[in-house]
Scaffold this motif. Structure first.
Motif, PDB file in Angstrom:
ATOM      1  N   GLY A 154      -9.233   3.696 -21.273  1.00 26.01           N
ATOM      2  CA  GLY A 154      -8.107   3.468 -22.331  1.00 26.01           C
ATOM      3  C   GLY A 154      -6.895   4.145 -21.707  1.00 26.01           C
ATOM      4  N   PRO A 155      -5.768   4.562 -22.648  1.00 25.74           N
ATOM      5  CA  PRO A 155      -4.820   4.933 -22.450  1.00 25.74           C
ATOM      6  C   PRO A 155      -4.654   6.231 -21.318  1.00 25.74           C
ATOM      7  N   GLU A 156      -5.535   7.233 -21.660  1.00 26.97           N
ATOM      8  CA  GLU A 156      -5.597   8.444 -20.970  1.00 26.97           C
ATOM      9  C   GLU A 156      -6.094   8.355 -19.893  1.00 26.97           C
ATOM     10  N   LEU A 157      -7.188   7.646 -19.517  1.00 30.09           N
ATOM     11  CA  LEU A 157      -7.762   7.143 -17.994  1.00 30.09           C
ATOM     12  C   LEU A 157      -6.635   6.385 -17.422  1.00 30.09           C
ATOM     13  N   ASP A 158      -5.773   5.334 -17.881  1.00 37.62           N
ATOM     14  CA  ASP A 158      -4.698   4.778 -17.288  1.00 37.62           C
ATOM     15  C   ASP A 158      -3.744   5.838 -16.886  1.00 37.62           C
TER      16      ASP A 158
ATOM     17  N   PRO B  44      -4.986  15.788 -32.185  1.00 41.43           N
ATOM     18  CA  PRO B  44      -6.083  15.231 -32.909  1.00 41.43           C
ATOM     19  C   PRO B  44      -6.788  13.695 -32.265  1.00 41.43           C
ATOM     20  N   ASP B  45      -6.036  13.167 -31.902  1.00 41.46           N
ATOM     21  CA  ASP B  45      -6.554  11.648 -31.272  1.00 41.46           C
ATOM     22  C   ASP B  45      -6.795  11.761 -29.515  1.00 41.46           C
ATOM     23  N   HIS B  46      -6.736  12.958 -29.175  1.00 41.18           N
ATOM     24  CA  HIS B  46      -7.177  13.098 -27.764  1.00 41.18           C
ATOM     25  C   HIS B  46      -6.361  12.439 -26.842  1.00 41.18           C
ATOM     26  N   LEU B  47      -5.086  12.218 -27.114  1.00 40.97           N
ATOM     27  CA  LEU B  47      -4.076  11.630 -26.337  1.00 40.97           C
ATOM     28  C   LEU B  47      -2.912  12.531 -26.370  1.00 40.97           C
ATOM     29  N   PRO B  48      -2.315  12.506 -25.170  1.00 38.99           N
ATOM     30  CA  PRO B  48      -1.006  13.361 -25.169  1.00 38.99           C
ATOM     31  C   PRO B  48       0.348  12.662 -25.810  1.00 38.99           C
ATOM     32  N   VAL B  49       1.473  13.295 -25.957  1.00 39.40           N
ATOM     33  CA  VAL B  49       2.592  13.004 -26.643  1.00 39.40           C
ATOM     34  C   VAL B  49       3.574  12.779 -25.521  1.00 39.40           C
ATOM     35  N   ILE B  50       4.118  11.556 -25.296  1.00 35.93           N
ATOM     36  CA  ILE B  50       5.076  11.233 -23.991  1.00 35.93           C
ATOM     37  C   ILE B  50       6.110  10.458 -24.640  1.00 35.93           C
ATOM     38  N   GLY B  51       7.479  10.783 -24.389  1.00 34.80           N
ATOM     39  CA  GLY B  51       8.608   9.844 -24.678  1.00 34.80           C
ATOM     40  C   GLY B  51       9.474  10.500 -25.728  1.00 34.80           C
ATOM     41  N   PRO B  52      10.428   9.458 -26.208  1.00 37.70           N
ATOM     42  CA  PRO B  52      11.579   9.909 -26.881  1.00 37.70           C
ATOM     43  C   PRO B  52      10.757   9.888 -28.384  1.00 37.70           C
TER      44      PRO B  52
ATOM     45  N   PRO C 182       9.027   2.140 -17.687  1.00 37.65           N
ATOM     46  CA  PRO C 182       8.016   3.054 -17.178  1.00 37.65           C
ATOM     47  C   PRO C 182       6.827   2.475 -16.597  1.00 37.65           C
ATOM     48  N   ALA C 183       6.067   3.108 -15.572  1.00 38.73           N
ATOM     49  CA  ALA C 183       4.945   2.576 -14.835  1.00 38.73           C
ATOM     50  C   ALA C 183       3.784   2.086 -15.865  1.00 38.73           C
ATOM     51  N   LEU C 184       3.768   2.764 -16.941  1.00 40.94           N
ATOM     52  CA  LEU C 184       2.644   2.717 -18.073  1.00 40.94           C
ATOM     53  C   LEU C 184       3.724   2.425 -19.252  1.00 40.94           C
ATOM     54  N   GLY C 185       3.282   1.469 -20.353  1.00 37.46           N
ATOM     55  CA  GLY C 185       3.814   1.598 -21.472  1.00 37.46           C
ATOM     56  C   GLY C 185       3.638   2.878 -22.355  1.00 37.46           C
ATOM     57  N   LEU C 186       4.533   3.266 -22.868  1.00 37.91           N
ATOM     58  CA  LEU C 186       4.459   4.573 -23.678  1.00 37.91           C
ATOM     59  C   LEU C 186       4.194   4.637 -25.266  1.00 37.91           C
ATOM     60  N   ALA C 187       3.926   3.418 -25.626  1.00 35.99           N
ATOM     61  CA  ALA C 187       3.531   3.060 -27.127  1.00 35.99           C
ATOM     62  C   ALA C 187       1.987   4.099 -27.399  1.00 35.99           C
ATOM     63  N   PRO C 188       1.168   4.148 -26.876  1.00 29.57           N
ATOM     64  CA  PRO C 188       0.067   5.147 -27.183  1.00 29.57           C
ATOM     65  C   PRO C 188       0.046   6.367 -27.084  1.00 29.57           C
ATOM     66  N   PHE C 189       1.381   7.010 -26.731  1.00 33.64           N
ATOM     67  CA  PHE C 189       1.638   8.472 -26.437  1.00 33.64           C
ATOM     68  C   PHE C 189       2.730   8.473 -27.343  1.00 33.64           C
ATOM     69  N   ALA C 190       3.226   7.636 -28.400  1.00 35.62           N
ATOM     70  CA  ALA C 190       4.414   7.855 -29.061  1.00 35.62           C
ATOM     71  C   ALA C 190       4.222   8.710 -30.085  1.00 35.62           C
ATOM     72  N   PRO C 191       5.295   9.820 -30.071  1.00 31.58           N
ATOM     73  CA  PRO C 191       5.088  10.951 -31.140  1.00 31.58           C
ATOM     74  C   PRO C 191       5.254  10.730 -32.447  1.00 31.58           C
ATOM     75  N   GLU C 192       5.609   9.426 -32.961  1.00 29.55           N
ATOM     76  CA  GLU C 192       5.481   9.189 -34.389  1.00 29.55           C
ATOM     77  C   GLU C 192       4.425   8.695 -34.759  1.00 29.55           C
TER      78      GLU C 192
END
Length: 386
Positions: free
Chosen positions: A59-63, A322-330, A367-377
């Motif tokens: 998933g996104p974190e492994l990517d 809460p969803d165990h994914l970081p927050v990265i991006g604008p 970006p080398a990876l899409g930031l959508a899974p890490f979006a702050p909103e």
């Protein structure tokens, strides 16, 4: 970008802020890093320095972990000796037939996602770790798992950023954000205002408080974890070794104390023993129950540790989402504000990829990876189920 002041102010001189500052400086941006404390004075100075792919589900974190591993090796490879990069490999062990089967299924899915994972039979475990307890049912070996000395990584990444023109200021507290309408245009500090083109929130477990300065919600919470450090020993543990249950424990949303054995040696001969996790706010008091469980778990995995003295214990507050994914991006809710946090206990390993992605996005590159899974909103409609 602003014509006054730096292009980017980074709030936080930990590993995420340091990596972001180095990559942004390398990309040609003028960068100022601020921290109210010393370098690596928070979470980054109180962890084990793990660079892992083994503990991540596809998933996104492994990517992000795979990207980060490449960046640590390639983009930062010439500096690896500065922070004691050690590609020691990781060994995950299973104590029951059920956990062995679950581990085998995990490695199958990880290999499909590009992870180098080797299934290890019960009779093969002693070849990897001669002092492991008998009776284990199997395991998996990850040759790409590595370790760095995190405080050295922070210090040297910031030094390299300074060599490239960045400014690093410690003992400076951010007390507010400068605004032009909805847009964030810099920071207010106890040493004066600093206008900036962009502001990056890399404040670790305090990232939620920084977000509040902009009037936006970011549900990053502190999750306390302890590490025991033994006296220096003759070679005892060859790799990073942990129980298969660790993967599930890390992904749990339970606030109560959880422990699972994680054992590894350092270059100095000491053995680091983890891991624990619990949500107790910023309570920094010593927890004897947690330390006793860590010691007992380690001895169960490596009986030779039974008579070894512990020199010290330390704890850190890991930035938990809460969803165990970081927050990265604008942050579209406050243009000009960017976030880089919520990596929990994986921040050291994920820092390199996070820093690269930030710099790419800040400069308008793809970006080398899409930031959508890490979006702050993504938290606006309530915290997702863990």
């Amino acid at each position: 970008m602003s014509g006054r002041g730096p292009d980017v102010v980074v709030i936080g001189a930990g590993i995420i802020g340091a990596a972001g500052a180095w990559f942004a400086t390398r990309a040609g941006l003028r960068v100022t890093v601020l921290d109210r404390g010393p370098l690596a004075g928070g979470t980054s100075g109180r962890g084990e320095g793990n660079l892992l792919v083994s503990d991540k589900e596809p998933g996104p974190e492994l990517d992000l972990a795979l990207l980060s591993r490449r960046v640590w090796r390639e983009d930062l490879g010439e500096h690896a000796g500065l922070w004691e990069f050690d590609e020691k490999g990781g060994l995950v062990v299973a104590a029951t037939d059920a956990s062995a089967a679950g581990l085998a299924e995990l490695t199958r899915r990880q290999r499909a996602a590009g992870v180098d994972a080797v299934d290890v039979g019960a009779d093969e475990l002693p070849a990897y770790e001669p002092q492991l307890a008998p009776g284990l049912r199997g395991g998996a070996f990850y040759p790409g798992d590595a370790q760095v000395q995190p405080m050295l990584a922070v210090a040297h990444l910031l030094r390299l950023a300074r060599d490239g023109g960045a400014e690093v200021r410690t003992g400076v507290e951010v007390t507010g954000l400068l605004r032009d309408g909805d847009r964030v245009t810099g920071v207010r500090t106890d040493r004066g205002d600093i206008p900036a083109g962009n502001v990056v929130n890399a404040a670790g477990p305090w990232a939620g408080s920084v977000a509040e300065l902009a009037g936006v919600r970011l549900p990053v919470l502190p999750r306390r974890g302890f590490v025991l450090v033994t006296e220096p020993l003759p070679p005892t543990v060859r790799h990073k070794v942990y129980a298969a249950e660790y993967v599930g424990d890390v992904a749990s949303a339970d606030a109560a104390l959880q422990t699972s054995p994680v054992v590894e040696s350092t270059e100095s001969g000491t053995v680091l023993i983890g891991s624990s996790r619990e949500r107790v706010g910023f309570d920094g008091s010593l927890s004897l129950p947690a330390l006793k469980r860590l010691a007992a778990n380690a001895v169960a995995l490596f009986p030779a540790l039974a008579g070894v003295r512990a020199l010290r214990a330390y704890h850190g507050f890991r930035p938990y989402c809460p969803d165990h994914l970081p927050v990265i991006g604008p942050d579209p809710r406050a243009p000009g504000l960017w976030h880089a946090g919520g990596h929990e206990g994986a921040g050291i390993g994920l820092a390199a990829g996070t820093g690269l992605l930030l710099a790419q996005a800040l400069t308008g590159a793809t970006p080398a990876l899409g930031l959508a899974p890490f979006a702050p909103e993504r938290f606006d409609e309530g915290d997702p189920a863990p």
